[in-house]
Design an enzyme around this catalytic site. Structure first.
Site, short mmCIF file in Angstrom:
data_model
loop_
_atom_site.label_atom_id
_atom_site.label_comp_id
_atom_site.label_asym_id
_atom_site.label_seq_id
_atom_site.Cartn_x
_atom_site.Cartn_y
_atom_site.Cartn_z
N ASP A 117 -9.92 3.24 2.34
CA ASP A 117 -10.03 2.59 3.66
C ASP A 117 -10.66 3.51 4.72
O ASP A 117 -11.57 3.10 5.44
CB ASP A 117 -8.64 2.15 4.16
CG ASP A 117 -8.15 0.88 3.48
OD1 ASP A 117 -8.99 0.07 3.05
OD2 ASP A 117 -6.92 0.71 3.38
N LYS A 121 0.80 -1.23 0.00
CA LYS A 121 0.00 0.00 0.00
C LYS A 121 0.84 1.28 0.00
O LYS A 121 0.41 2.30 -0.54
CB LYS A 121 -0.93 0.03 1.22
CG LYS A 121 -2.13 -0.90 1.10
CD LYS A 121 -3.08 -0.68 2.27
CE LYS A 121 -4.21 -1.68 2.25
NZ LYS A 121 -5.21 -1.44 3.29
P1 NAP Z 1 -0.28 -2.73 10.92
O1 NAP Z 1 0.06 -1.54 10.09
O2 NAP Z 1 0.65 -3.89 10.94
O3 NAP Z 1 -0.52 -2.22 12.44
C1 NAP Z 1 -0.74 -3.15 13.47
C2 NAP Z 1 -1.11 -2.43 14.77
O4 NAP Z 1 -1.51 -3.43 15.71
C3 NAP Z 1 0.02 -1.65 15.41
O5 NAP Z 1 -0.49 -0.54 16.09
C4 NAP Z 1 0.59 -2.67 16.41
O6 NAP Z 1 1.22 -2.09 17.54
C5 NAP Z 1 -0.68 -3.35 16.88
N1 NAP Z 1 -0.43 -4.69 17.38
C6 NAP Z 1 -0.13 -5.81 16.67
N2 NAP Z 1 0.02 -6.87 17.50
C7 NAP Z 1 -0.21 -6.41 18.76
C8 NAP Z 1 -0.21 -7.03 20.05
N3 NAP Z 1 0.03 -8.33 20.21
N4 NAP Z 1 -0.49 -6.25 21.13
C9 NAP Z 1 -0.75 -4.93 20.99
N5 NAP Z 1 -0.75 -4.29 19.80
C10 NAP Z 1 -0.49 -5.03 18.69
O7 NAP Z 1 -1.69 -3.36 10.48
P2 NAP Z 1 -2.95 -2.59 9.80
O8 NAP Z 1 -2.83 -2.68 8.32
O9 NAP Z 1 -3.10 -1.27 10.43
O10 NAP Z 1 -4.17 -3.57 10.19
C11 NAP Z 1 -4.55 -3.69 11.55
C12 NAP Z 1 -5.83 -4.53 11.68
O11 NAP Z 1 -6.90 -3.92 10.96
C13 NAP Z 1 -5.70 -5.95 11.16
O12 NAP Z 1 -6.39 -6.81 12.05
C14 NAP Z 1 -6.44 -5.90 9.82
O13 NAP Z 1 -6.99 -7.15 9.49
C15 NAP Z 1 -7.54 -4.89 10.15
N6 NAP Z 1 -8.04 -4.22 8.93
C16 NAP Z 1 -9.36 -4.36 8.63
C17 NAP Z 1 -9.86 -3.75 7.50
C18 NAP Z 1 -11.32 -3.91 7.15
O14 NAP Z 1 -11.66 -3.66 5.99
N7 NAP Z 1 -12.17 -4.26 8.09
C19 NAP Z 1 -9.03 -2.97 6.69
C20 NAP Z 1 -7.67 -2.82 7.05
C21 NAP Z 1 -7.18 -3.46 8.19
P3 NAP Z 1 2.81 -1.77 17.56
O15 NAP Z 1 2.96 -0.46 16.82
O16 NAP Z 1 3.14 -1.67 18.99
O17 NAP Z 1 3.49 -2.91 16.85
#
Ligand code: NAP
Length: 277
Positions: free
Chosen positions: A102, A66
């Protein structure tokens, strides 16, 4: 001639986007198909050139491309620039234009559960990754009364808060202690996602029962966070709406036509093995 659309990601095989878009094309009588393209990061530039070369009409872009895809596009929409990521490409006669649906997709699903304008809501966003960035950008633009980002790594929350005017950062612990100050709580982390369905991103002890709690996760449909919030009387929102809306908005950029979002959601719920709510 059939128009071709697709998703660039790595991995992509579990995506529900082809099901959703191909059904919408059929419903609207559009001669088009949507395919999955598993694009390794080292071939992203070639894949984007392939959009022009093969006259692919439009694409979605997902993890991990992305941000990096922006280098290879001809034009980037203002909101996508602010978010710093693109999830939709339109091929306009060989000119590739990047958008991000998004944040707006999320905002539109949030509106369905709010009983008063966003301006009158204090919002807590848990997480500071890509999804949080898209959502915070749009909620700030739509003038949420207050936005606070809480993240496991506080520095990342601070980094994000620093680039969006008026947004603050805090720790998860502090967010838990001040939870009753917020009207909307949004989980943008992957905490609670299958298979770790017993995990919860923060304690809801201080949650107000008139609040809205939202989770971007849609697998499972009803995360532990949403279950506990509902037990406390809060209004809940799962991640299906965001998924459907971001796809529908991409579809509108590509075709100029509005797909049936209820039908799209129904398909997604059927695939996920749950009931629409
Ligand atoms: P990302 O950029 O990898 O960010 C992940 C986030 O989650 C960071 O803030 C990370 O914290 C935190 N995190 C991960 N593991 C953790 C843990 N064990 N304990 C506490 N914090 C944790 O991912 P993203 O693209 O933003 O996506 C995040 C979520 O949104 C995913 O579950 C994805 O499936 C969902 N999502 C859904 C949609 C939809 O259409 N519904 C669209 C996009 C994303 P740190 O900074 O501390 O690592």
């Amino acid at each position: 001639m059939e128009k071709l659309f697709g998703l660039f990601g790595h991995p992509v095989q579990h995506s529900m986007s082809p099901m959703m878009h191909n059904d919408a094309f059929a419903q609207l009588g559009i001669n088009a198909s949507y395919r999955l393209f598993n694009v390794e990061p080292k071939f992203l530039k070639d894949a984007v050139s392939g959009i022009r070369g093969l006259n692919i009409a439009g694409c979605n872009v997902t993890i991990p491309h992305k941000v990096s895809v922006m280098d290879y596009l001809d034009e980037i929409d203002e909101e996508a620039k602010t978010i710093g990521a693109v999830n939709t490409i339109v091929n306009d006669d060989g000119k590739l234009i990047g958008y991000n649906t998004d944040g707006r997709g999320y905002f539109e699903s949030l509106l369905s559960v709010l009983s008063r304008p966003l301006e009158q809501h204090k919002v807590l966003v848990i997480g500071a990754g890509g999804a949080a960035r898209a959502i915070v950008t749009v909620l700030a633009k739509e003038k949420a009364e207050e936005i606070v980002i809480a993240n496991r790594t506080v520095e990342k929350a601070e980094e994000l808060a620093n680039v969006i005017e008026g947004v603050k950062a805090t720790s998860i612990k502090n967010a838990e202690q001040t939870l009753d100050a917020f009207d909307i709580v949004i989980n943008t982390t992957s905490v609670g996602m299958s298979p770790n369905i017993e995990e919860i991103p923060l304690s809801l002890e201080k949650l107000r029962q008139d609040s809205v709690v939202s989770d971007l996760i849609y697998n499972p449909i009803n995360t532990r966070l949403l279950q506990e919030a509902a037990q406390k009387g809060a209004n809940t929102l799962n991640g299906v709406g965001m998924f459907v809306n971001q796809g529908a908005l991409s579809f509108e950029y590509w075709t100029g036509q509005k797909p049936n979002r209820e039908r799209m959601a129904q398909l997604v719920y059927e695939k996920l093995g749950g009931k629409s709510c």
